[in-house]
Scaffold this active site. Structure first.
Site, short mmCIF file in Angstrom:
data_model
loop_
_atom_site.label_atom_id
_atom_site.label_comp_id
_atom_site.label_asym_id
_atom_site.label_seq_id
_atom_site.Cartn_x
_atom_site.Cartn_y
_atom_site.Cartn_z
N HIS A 148 92.36 -1.36 42.61
CA HIS A 148 92.13 -2.35 41.57
C HIS A 148 93.16 -2.21 40.46
O HIS A 148 93.99 -1.29 40.49
CB HIS A 148 90.71 -2.21 40.98
CG HIS A 148 90.52 -0.94 40.20
ND1 HIS A 148 90.01 0.21 40.76
CD2 HIS A 148 90.77 -0.64 38.89
CE1 HIS A 148 89.95 1.16 39.84
NE2 HIS A 148 90.42 0.67 38.70
N HIS A 197 85.06 -3.69 41.56
CA HIS A 197 85.99 -4.53 40.80
C HIS A 197 87.34 -4.56 41.50
O HIS A 197 87.80 -3.58 42.07
CB HIS A 197 86.12 -4.09 39.35
CG HIS A 197 86.65 -2.69 39.13
ND1 HIS A 197 86.36 -1.63 39.94
CD2 HIS A 197 87.45 -2.19 38.16
CE1 HIS A 197 86.95 -0.54 39.47
NE2 HIS A 197 87.63 -0.86 38.39
N HIS A 211 96.41 -0.19 33.77
CA HIS A 211 96.60 0.73 34.88
C HIS A 211 96.40 0.00 36.20
O HIS A 211 95.84 -1.08 36.24
CB HIS A 211 95.63 1.92 34.79
CG HIS A 211 94.20 1.61 35.11
ND1 HIS A 211 93.29 1.23 34.15
CD2 HIS A 211 93.50 1.62 36.29
CE1 HIS A 211 92.11 1.02 34.70
NE2 HIS A 211 92.21 1.25 36.02
N HIS A 243 83.16 7.53 35.27
CA HIS A 243 82.93 6.35 34.44
C HIS A 243 81.42 6.07 34.35
O HIS A 243 80.68 6.29 35.30
CB HIS A 243 83.57 5.10 35.07
CG HIS A 243 85.06 5.12 35.07
ND1 HIS A 243 85.82 5.31 33.95
CD2 HIS A 243 85.95 4.91 36.09
CE1 HIS A 243 87.10 5.24 34.26
NE2 HIS A 243 87.22 5.00 35.55
N TYR A 252 92.98 9.64 35.47
CA TYR A 252 94.06 8.77 34.99
C TYR A 252 95.31 9.61 34.77
O TYR A 252 95.22 10.73 34.23
CB TYR A 252 93.68 8.09 33.68
CG TYR A 252 92.67 6.98 33.83
CD1 TYR A 252 93.05 5.71 34.27
CD2 TYR A 252 91.33 7.20 33.52
CE1 TYR A 252 92.12 4.70 34.40
CE2 TYR A 252 90.39 6.19 33.65
CZ TYR A 252 90.79 4.95 34.09
OH TYR A 252 89.87 3.94 34.23
N GLU A 262 95.69 5.47 38.43
CA GLU A 262 94.37 6.07 38.55
C GLU A 262 94.08 6.35 40.00
O GLU A 262 94.50 5.59 40.88
CB GLU A 262 93.29 5.12 37.99
CG GLU A 262 91.87 5.68 38.07
CD GLU A 262 90.79 4.66 37.72
OE1 GLU A 262 89.65 5.07 37.46
OE2 GLU A 262 91.08 3.44 37.75
#
Length: 304
Positions: A148, A197, A211, A243, A252, A262
């Site tokens: 993503h 996502h 990112h 997260h 990251y 990431e």
């Protein structure tokens, strides 16, 4: 169905030799082509020709590619984009390396999106007949593929509307300034599929990259990746951690040019009828970094 997935990201790097060492030797991507200050890569579990394009000369995102299920989806998206008020233009097969006829769309975020149906097939590294679980000789982290990206723009709500109306994305999670009816949308995590996502959008300058992420299987692989980043003197930003938003496990870090990368594992299955998760601005630290519950300055200010 329309958009299947984010198929590729094309980014600039300051030094191609340094970038190749990072993406090929540390992350373990496979080089599929190189010419004229550019190099094309894929992950071991990706079957199309490329998912990452690096171009020497600066930093930041050049464009994104989104693959559609059917050729006629391109026509449908073109009309919907034009109805929305977005500029569009067609491109011919070969104009974008290894990609067929397609559509270039200029969304309200200031980025460039390319819509395509055909890309040269490269094949899975483990094959498609009685395959092994992974290639025996993975290099570095050995990332399977692109996962993503998060971008920034001035009007998050407008970009959310664009992705919903033109791309048929839905919002899995979002950050609001408050729970009031007139609250501002500060960030959205959106997808066309069951992945939690494909694109996230947060408020910030137009056309910027926060990112782009590579998929891993689990927490153990995230920890191993962090160890390898230390071995290779990769500049880390945050992690390993979890997260709150998406529930993913993460590290990251930065490529040699300063583009943030990431590695991401986990999350949950998203569905269009699943209730959208709402986070409020006062809990954003917990939402982004669940354990520390606060953001570092780099995470909110470093963009390319």
């Amino acid at each position: 169905m329309g958009i299947l997935r984010m198929g590729y990201i094309h980014t600039r790097v300051t030094d191609l030799a340094e970038a190749k060492n990072h993406y090929a030797n540390t992350l373990g991507l496979y080089e599929t082509h190189a010419e004229d200050g550019k190099v094309w890569y894929k992950g071991w579990d990706e079957w199309d020709h490329h998912s990452v394009v690096l171009e020497e000369g600066g930093v930041g995102v050049v464009k994104y590619g989104f693959k559609v299920q059917y050729l006629e989806d391109i026509d449908r998206i073109e009309k919907k984009a034009q109805d929305f008020g977005a500029k569009t233009e067609r491109f011919s097969a070969g104009e974008v390396a290894e990609v067929g006829d397609g559509l270039r769309v200029y969304p309200p975020s200031g980025h460039v999106f390319e819509i395509y149906h055909e890309m040269t097939s490269w094949g899975l590294e483990v094959g498609t007949h009685n395959p092994e679980a992974f290639p025996r000789h993975l290099v570095g982290v050995g990332v399977p593929g692109l996962d993503h990206s998060l971008l920034t723009c001035e009007d998050v709500g407008l970009m959310e509307k664009f992705l919903a109306e033109v791309f048929d994305f839905y919002t899995a999670e979002k950050v609001m300034s408050s729970l009031d009816d007139d609250a501002d949308t500060l960030g959205v995590w959106m997808t066309p599929s069951n992945s939690i996502h494909q694109l996230a959008v947060i408020g910030g300058p137009q056309g910027k990259l926060h990112h782009f992420a590579f998929q891993l299987d689990d927490w153990a692989e995230v920890l191993r990746a962090a160890d390898l980043f230390t071995m290779d003197d990769v500049s880390k930003d945050v992690g390993p951690t979890r997260h709150g938003i998406t529930r993913g496990k993460t590290v990251y870090f930065f490529d040699p040019a300063g583009n943030r990368n990431e590695v991401f594992a986990g999350g949950y299955m998203a569905y269009p009828d699943r209730p959208c998760i709402i986070w409020t601005a006062d809990q954003l630290g917990k939402g982004i970094f669940y354990h520390d519950r606060e953001l570092n300055e780099r995470f909110t200010t470093v963009l390319t």
